[in-house]
Design a protein around this motif. Structure first.
Motif, short mmCIF file in Angstrom:
data_model
loop_
_atom_site.label_atom_id
_atom_site.label_comp_id
_atom_site.label_asym_id
_atom_site.label_seq_id
_atom_site.Cartn_x
_atom_site.Cartn_y
_atom_site.Cartn_z
N ALA A 34 -6.18 13.39 -4.63
CA ALA A 34 -4.85 12.88 -4.27
C ALA A 34 -4.97 11.44 -3.84
CB ALA A 34 -4.23 13.72 -3.15
N SER A 35 -3.84 10.73 -3.92
CA SER A 35 -3.80 9.37 -3.41
C SER A 35 -2.42 9.10 -2.83
CB SER A 35 -4.13 8.36 -4.51
OG SER A 35 -3.16 8.43 -5.54
N TYR A 36 -2.40 8.30 -1.81
CA TYR A 36 -1.16 7.90 -1.15
C TYR A 36 -1.14 6.39 -1.16
CZ TYR A 36 2.69 8.01 2.22
OH TYR A 36 3.91 7.88 2.83
N PRO A 60 2.73 0.33 -1.22
CA PRO A 60 2.75 -0.87 -2.06
C PRO A 60 2.91 -2.17 -1.25
CG PRO A 60 4.28 0.77 -2.88
CD PRO A 60 3.83 1.23 -1.54
N LYS A 61 2.28 -3.24 -1.76
CA LYS A 61 2.40 -4.55 -1.14
C LYS A 61 3.83 -5.07 -1.18
CE LYS A 61 -2.20 -6.34 -2.15
NZ LYS A 61 -2.96 -7.33 -2.93
N ASP A 62 4.56 -4.71 -2.24
CA ASP A 62 5.89 -5.27 -2.44
C ASP A 62 6.98 -4.59 -1.62
OD1 ASP A 62 6.32 -2.86 -3.75
OD2 ASP A 62 6.61 -3.75 -5.73
N GLY A 63 6.60 -3.60 -0.80
CA GLY A 63 7.58 -2.95 0.06
C GLY A 63 8.40 -1.86 -0.62
N SER A 64 8.09 -1.54 -1.88
CA SER A 64 8.81 -0.46 -2.57
C SER A 64 8.39 0.88 -1.98
CB SER A 64 8.56 -0.52 -4.07
OG SER A 64 7.18 -0.41 -4.35
N HIS A 65 8.96 1.95 -2.49
CA HIS A 65 8.70 3.29 -1.95
C HIS A 65 7.22 3.65 -1.98
CE1 HIS A 65 12.69 5.03 -1.29
NE2 HIS A 65 13.09 4.29 -2.31
N GLN A 66 6.77 4.29 -0.90
CA GLN A 66 5.43 4.84 -0.87
C GLN A 66 5.40 6.08 -1.76
OE1 GLN A 66 4.34 5.49 3.23
NE2 GLN A 66 4.78 3.38 3.79
N GLU A 67 4.21 6.40 -2.30
CA GLU A 67 4.08 7.54 -3.20
C GLU A 67 2.84 8.35 -2.87
OE1 GLU A 67 6.20 5.97 -7.26
OE2 GLU A 67 4.06 5.61 -7.04
N LEU A 68 2.97 9.66 -3.05
CA LEU A 68 1.84 10.58 -2.94
C LEU A 68 1.64 11.22 -4.30
CD1 LEU A 68 -0.27 12.31 -1.38
CD2 LEU A 68 1.59 13.94 -0.96
N LYS A 74 -9.52 4.83 3.16
CA LYS A 74 -8.44 3.85 3.11
C LYS A 74 -9.01 2.53 2.61
CE LYS A 74 -7.05 1.88 6.97
NZ LYS A 74 -6.42 1.63 8.27
N LYS A 75 -8.32 1.94 1.62
CA LYS A 75 -8.82 0.69 1.03
C LYS A 75 -7.64 -0.14 0.53
CE LYS A 75 -12.07 -0.96 -2.43
NZ LYS A 75 -13.06 -0.56 -3.42
N MET A 76 -7.72 -1.45 0.70
CA MET A 76 -6.72 -2.35 0.15
C MET A 76 -7.05 -2.58 -1.33
SD MET A 76 -3.94 -3.95 0.56
CE MET A 76 -3.63 -4.07 2.30
N THR A 77 -6.05 -2.39 -2.21
CA THR A 77 -6.22 -2.62 -3.64
C THR A 77 -5.18 -3.65 -4.09
OG1 THR A 77 -4.65 -0.94 -4.40
CG2 THR A 77 -6.91 -0.21 -3.92
N TYR A 78 -5.19 -3.97 -5.38
CA TYR A 78 -4.20 -4.91 -5.90
C TYR A 78 -2.78 -4.35 -5.80
CZ TYR A 78 -3.95 -2.18 -10.19
OH TYR A 78 -3.75 -1.17 -11.09
N LEU A 79 -2.63 -3.02 -5.74
CA LEU A 79 -1.32 -2.39 -5.60
C LEU A 79 -0.81 -2.41 -4.16
CD1 LEU A 79 -1.91 0.82 -7.76
CD2 LEU A 79 -0.56 -1.20 -8.39
N GLY A 80 -1.74 -2.35 -3.23
CA GLY A 80 -1.40 -2.27 -1.81
C GLY A 80 -2.44 -1.42 -1.11
N LEU A 81 -2.06 -0.83 0.00
CA LEU A 81 -2.97 0.01 0.76
C LEU A 81 -3.03 1.40 0.12
CD1 LEU A 81 -4.78 0.07 3.25
CD2 LEU A 81 -2.79 0.77 4.58
N MET A 82 -4.23 1.87 -0.16
CA MET A 82 -4.43 3.15 -0.85
C MET A 82 -5.24 4.09 0.02
SD MET A 82 -4.15 4.77 -3.93
CE MET A 82 -4.02 3.48 -5.14
N TYR A 83 -4.68 5.28 0.25
CA TYR A 83 -5.41 6.36 0.90
C TYR A 83 -5.85 7.30 -0.21
CZ TYR A 83 -3.47 4.91 5.41
OH TYR A 83 -3.15 4.21 6.54
N SER A 84 -7.16 7.51 -0.34
CA SER A 84 -7.70 8.39 -1.38
C SER A 84 -8.27 9.64 -0.72
CB SER A 84 -8.79 7.68 -2.17
OG SER A 84 -8.25 6.55 -2.83
#
Length: 132
Positions: A99-101, A104-112, A80-90
Motif C-alpha cells: 500500500a501507499s499513501y 501531493p506537493k501541489d495540495g490536491s487530494h491525498q490518496e491511499l 516515509k519518503k519525499m518523492t517527486y509527487l510529494g510525501l509518500m508513506y509506503s
C-alpha cells in the motif's frame, strides 16, 4: 558517499536512503470515493480508514455501510519518503510494498492505494477535511 565506522550503520543508511525513514502511524481518515473494478462516490456513505501500527506490524482497516465486511490489510512496517509527487508513506509486508499513501506537493487530494495478493486493488481519495 561518506561511510560510517560500522558496516551495520552503513547498511542502515543505505536502507534509509532507498526506503525512507521508518515511521509509526495511528490515524483515522475518511474517503468518499473508491476506485477498484468500478468507481463509487457518495458523500452520505463514507469509507472510514483506520491505519494502526507499532514497531513490528500494522493494519489498514476500512469500513463502510457500502461494504458487506471490512477490508483488512496487514503489513510489517511503514516508511516515509519525499518523492517527486510529494510525501509518500509506503506500507510493506514480507513480499514487498502492499500500500501507499500519497500527500501531493501541489495540495490536491491525498490518496491511499492498496493492492492484494489476489490481484485486486483499490484507490481511495481522501477527504480534504480529514487527512494525515
Amino acid at each position: 558517499m561518506i561511510y560510517s565506522q560500522s558496516p551495520v550503520e552503513d547498511d542502515h543508511l543505505r536502507v534509509k536512503a532507498f526506503y525512507g525513514e521508518k515511521v509509526i502511524v495511528n490515524k483515522k481518515v475518511v474517503s468518499y470515493t473508491i476506485t477498484g473494478k468500478t468507481t463509487y462516490s457518495n458523500i452520505n456513505i463514507p469509507f472510514n480508514i483506520f491505519i494502526t501500527s507499532n514497531d513490528l506490524s500494522g493494519t489498514i482497516r476500512i469500513n463502510s455501510k457500502k461494504l458487506r465486511e471490512d477490508i483488512m490489510l496487514r503489513f510489517n512496517c511503514i516508511h516515509k519518503k519525499m518523492t517527486y509527487l510529494g510525501l509518500m508513506y509506503s506500507f510493506y509486508d514480507d513480499d514487498g510494498e502492499v500500500a501507499s499513501y500519497t500527500i501531493p506537493k501541489d495540495g490536491s487530494h491525498q490518496e491511499l492505494y492498496m493492492s492484494f495478493k489476489d490481484g485486486s486493488s483499490y484507490l481511495f481519495t481522501i477527504s480534504k477535511y480529514d487527512q494525515l
